[in-house]
Motif scaffolding. Structure first.
Motif, PDB file in Angstrom:
ATOM      1  N   TYR A  11       0.753  -1.255  -0.068  1.00 18.13           N
ATOM      2  CA  TYR A  11      -0.002   0.084   0.115  1.00 18.13           C
ATOM      3  C   TYR A  11       0.924   1.127  -0.003  1.00 18.13           C
ATOM      4  O   TYR A  11       2.175   1.213   0.132  1.00 18.13           O
ATOM      5  N   LYS A  12       0.295   2.301   0.010  1.00 15.67           N
ATOM      6  CA  LYS A  12       0.991   3.571   0.029  1.00 15.67           C
ATOM      7  C   LYS A  12       0.642   4.317   1.268  1.00 15.67           C
ATOM      8  O   LYS A  12      -0.828   4.463   1.541  1.00 15.67           O
ATOM      9  N   LEU A  13       1.303   4.862   2.001  1.00 14.64           N
ATOM     10  CA  LEU A  13       0.720   5.539   3.367  1.00 14.64           C
ATOM     11  C   LEU A  13       1.442   7.189   3.084  1.00 14.64           C
ATOM     12  O   LEU A  13       2.716   7.317   2.896  1.00 14.64           O
ATOM     13  N   ASN A  14       0.392   8.054   2.822  1.00 12.46           N
ATOM     14  CA  ASN A  14       1.066   9.428   2.459  1.00 12.46           C
ATOM     15  C   ASN A  14       1.879   9.369   1.258  1.00 12.46           C
ATOM     16  O   ASN A  14       2.644  10.215   1.222  1.00 12.46           O
ATOM     17  N   GLY A  15       1.565   8.563   0.292  1.00 12.72           N
ATOM     18  CA  GLY A  15       2.246   8.486  -0.853  1.00 12.72           C
ATOM     19  C   GLY A  15       3.628   7.844  -1.022  1.00 12.72           C
ATOM     20  O   GLY A  15       4.340   7.646  -2.071  1.00 12.72           O
ATOM     21  N   GLU A  16       3.958   7.226   0.085  1.00 10.88           N
ATOM     22  CA  GLU A  16       5.215   6.595   0.373  1.00 10.88           C
ATOM     23  C   GLU A  16       4.782   4.884   0.224  1.00 10.88           C
ATOM     24  O   GLU A  16       4.099   4.339   1.187  1.00 10.88           O
ATOM     25  N   ARG A  17       5.435   4.161  -0.733  1.00 11.79           N
ATOM     26  CA  ARG A  17       5.624   2.639  -0.771  1.00 11.79           C
ATOM     27  C   ARG A  17       5.754   1.848   0.682  1.00 11.79           C
ATOM     28  O   ARG A  17       6.670   2.320   1.129  1.00 11.79           O
ATOM     29  N   ARG A  18       4.975   1.273   1.039  1.00 12.35           N
ATOM     30  CA  ARG A  18       5.053   0.314   2.222  1.00 12.35           C
ATOM     31  C   ARG A  18       4.407  -0.807   2.081  1.00 12.35           C
ATOM     32  O   ARG A  18       3.541  -1.383   1.195  1.00 12.35           O
ATOM     33  N   PHE A  19       4.746  -1.732   2.991  1.00  9.69           N
ATOM     34  CA  PHE A  19       4.116  -3.210   2.999  1.00  9.69           C
ATOM     35  C   PHE A  19       4.049  -3.515   4.464  1.00  9.69           C
ATOM     36  O   PHE A  19       5.012  -3.225   5.525  1.00  9.69           O
ATOM     37  N   GLU A  20       3.065  -4.315   4.822  1.00 11.70           N
ATOM     38  CA  GLU A  20       3.065  -5.046   6.249  1.00 11.70           C
ATOM     39  C   GLU A  20       2.430  -6.578   5.972  1.00 11.70           C
ATOM     40  O   GLU A  20       1.735  -7.002   4.973  1.00 11.70           O
ATOM     41  N   PHE A  21       2.591  -7.226   7.077  1.00 13.96           N
ATOM     42  CA  PHE A  21       2.215  -8.728   7.082  1.00 13.96           C
ATOM     43  C   PHE A  21       1.178  -8.822   7.957  1.00 13.96           C
ATOM     44  O   PHE A  21       1.128  -8.048   9.141  1.00 13.96           O
ATOM     45  N   ALA A  22       0.013  -9.458   7.540  1.00 20.25           N
ATOM     46  CA  ALA A  22      -1.109  -9.768   8.622  1.00 20.25           C
ATOM     47  C   ALA A  22      -1.679 -11.011   8.374  1.00 20.25           C
ATOM     48  O   ALA A  22      -1.643 -11.429   7.164  1.00 20.25           O
ATOM     49  N   GLN A  23      -2.312 -11.812   9.376  1.00 18.47           N
ATOM     50  CA  GLN A  23      -3.055 -12.633   9.291  1.00 18.47           C
ATOM     51  C   GLN A  23      -4.494 -12.330   9.306  1.00 18.47           C
ATOM     52  O   GLN A  23      -5.211 -11.604  10.095  1.00 18.47           O
ATOM     53  N   LEU A  24      -5.169 -12.890   7.969  1.00 12.31           N
ATOM     54  CA  LEU A  24      -6.541 -12.313   7.728  1.00 12.31           C
ATOM     55  C   LEU A  24      -7.022 -13.626   7.232  1.00 12.31           C
ATOM     56  O   LEU A  24      -6.537 -14.692   6.895  1.00 12.31           O
ATOM     57  N   VAL A  25      -8.374 -13.662   7.430  1.00 10.96           N
ATOM     58  CA  VAL A  25      -9.510 -14.739   7.123  1.00 10.96           C
ATOM     59  C   VAL A  25      -9.474 -15.048   5.530  1.00 10.96           C
ATOM     60  O   VAL A  25      -9.471 -16.013   5.166  1.00 10.96           O
ATOM     61  N   ASN A  26      -9.839 -13.811   4.859  1.00 16.96           N
ATOM     62  CA  ASN A  26      -9.972 -13.850   3.403  1.00 16.96           C
ATOM     63  C   ASN A  26      -9.327 -13.481   2.416  1.00 16.96           C
ATOM     64  O   ASN A  26      -9.218 -13.381   1.204  1.00 16.96           O
ATOM     65  N   GLY A  27      -8.414 -12.339   3.060  1.00 19.95           N
ATOM     66  CA  GLY A  27      -7.579 -11.554   2.111  1.00 19.95           C
ATOM     67  C   GLY A  27      -8.258 -10.531   1.340  1.00 19.95           C
ATOM     68  O   GLY A  27      -7.739 -10.022   0.217  1.00 19.95           O
ATOM     69  N   SER A  28      -9.405 -10.084   1.712  1.00 21.26           N
ATOM     70  CA  SER A  28     -10.000  -9.034   1.103  1.00 21.26           C
ATOM     71  C   SER A  28      -9.689  -7.679   1.250  1.00 21.26           C
ATOM     72  O   SER A  28      -8.871  -7.491   2.193  1.00 21.26           O
ATOM     73  N   GLU A  29      -9.821  -6.617   0.310  1.00 21.23           N
ATOM     74  CA  GLU A  29      -9.269  -5.266   0.399  1.00 21.23           C
ATOM     75  C   GLU A  29      -9.804  -4.680   1.534  1.00 21.23           C
ATOM     76  O   GLU A  29      -9.016  -3.845   2.400  1.00 21.23           O
ATOM     77  N   GLU A  30     -11.221  -4.975   1.968  1.00 18.81           N
ATOM     78  CA  GLU A  30     -11.812  -4.324   3.104  1.00 18.81           C
ATOM     79  C   GLU A  30     -11.078  -4.808   4.451  1.00 18.81           C
ATOM     80  O   GLU A  30     -10.784  -4.076   5.436  1.00 18.81           O
ATOM     81  N   GLU A  31     -10.659  -5.987   4.352  1.00 17.39           N
ATOM     82  CA  GLU A  31     -10.222  -6.781   5.778  1.00 17.39           C
ATOM     83  C   GLU A  31      -8.724  -6.201   5.951  1.00 17.39           C
ATOM     84  O   GLU A  31      -8.343  -5.791   6.710  1.00 17.39           O
ATOM     85  N   ALA A  32      -8.038  -5.919   4.722  1.00 20.14           N
ATOM     86  CA  ALA A  32      -6.598  -5.501   4.798  1.00 20.14           C
ATOM     87  C   ALA A  32      -6.729  -3.873   5.277  1.00 20.14           C
ATOM     88  O   ALA A  32      -5.783  -3.534   6.002  1.00 20.14           O
TER      89      ALA A  32
END
Length: 56
Positions: A11-32
């Protein structure tokens, strides 16, 4: 409790490219988005360009 899978959220945070790892149930954009809001808080930061994929 639901089964979760490890995902990488790019994702971008204030225009800066970033990434995070997360445990998600279905991997939807809303869940992310909810996971990113939990990480960064719901302040004035702008989160955009969210993409989700399974972590290797």
């Amino acid at each position: 409790m639901a089964q979760t899978t490890k995902y990488v959220i790019k994702y971008k945070l204030n225009g800066e490219r970033r990434f995070e790892f997360a445990q998600l149930v279905n991997g939807s954009e809303e869940e992310a988005k909810a996971a990113l809001d939990a990480i960064h808080g719901q302040g004035e930061d702008v989160i955009s360009d969210i993409s989700v994929s399974k972590a290797l």
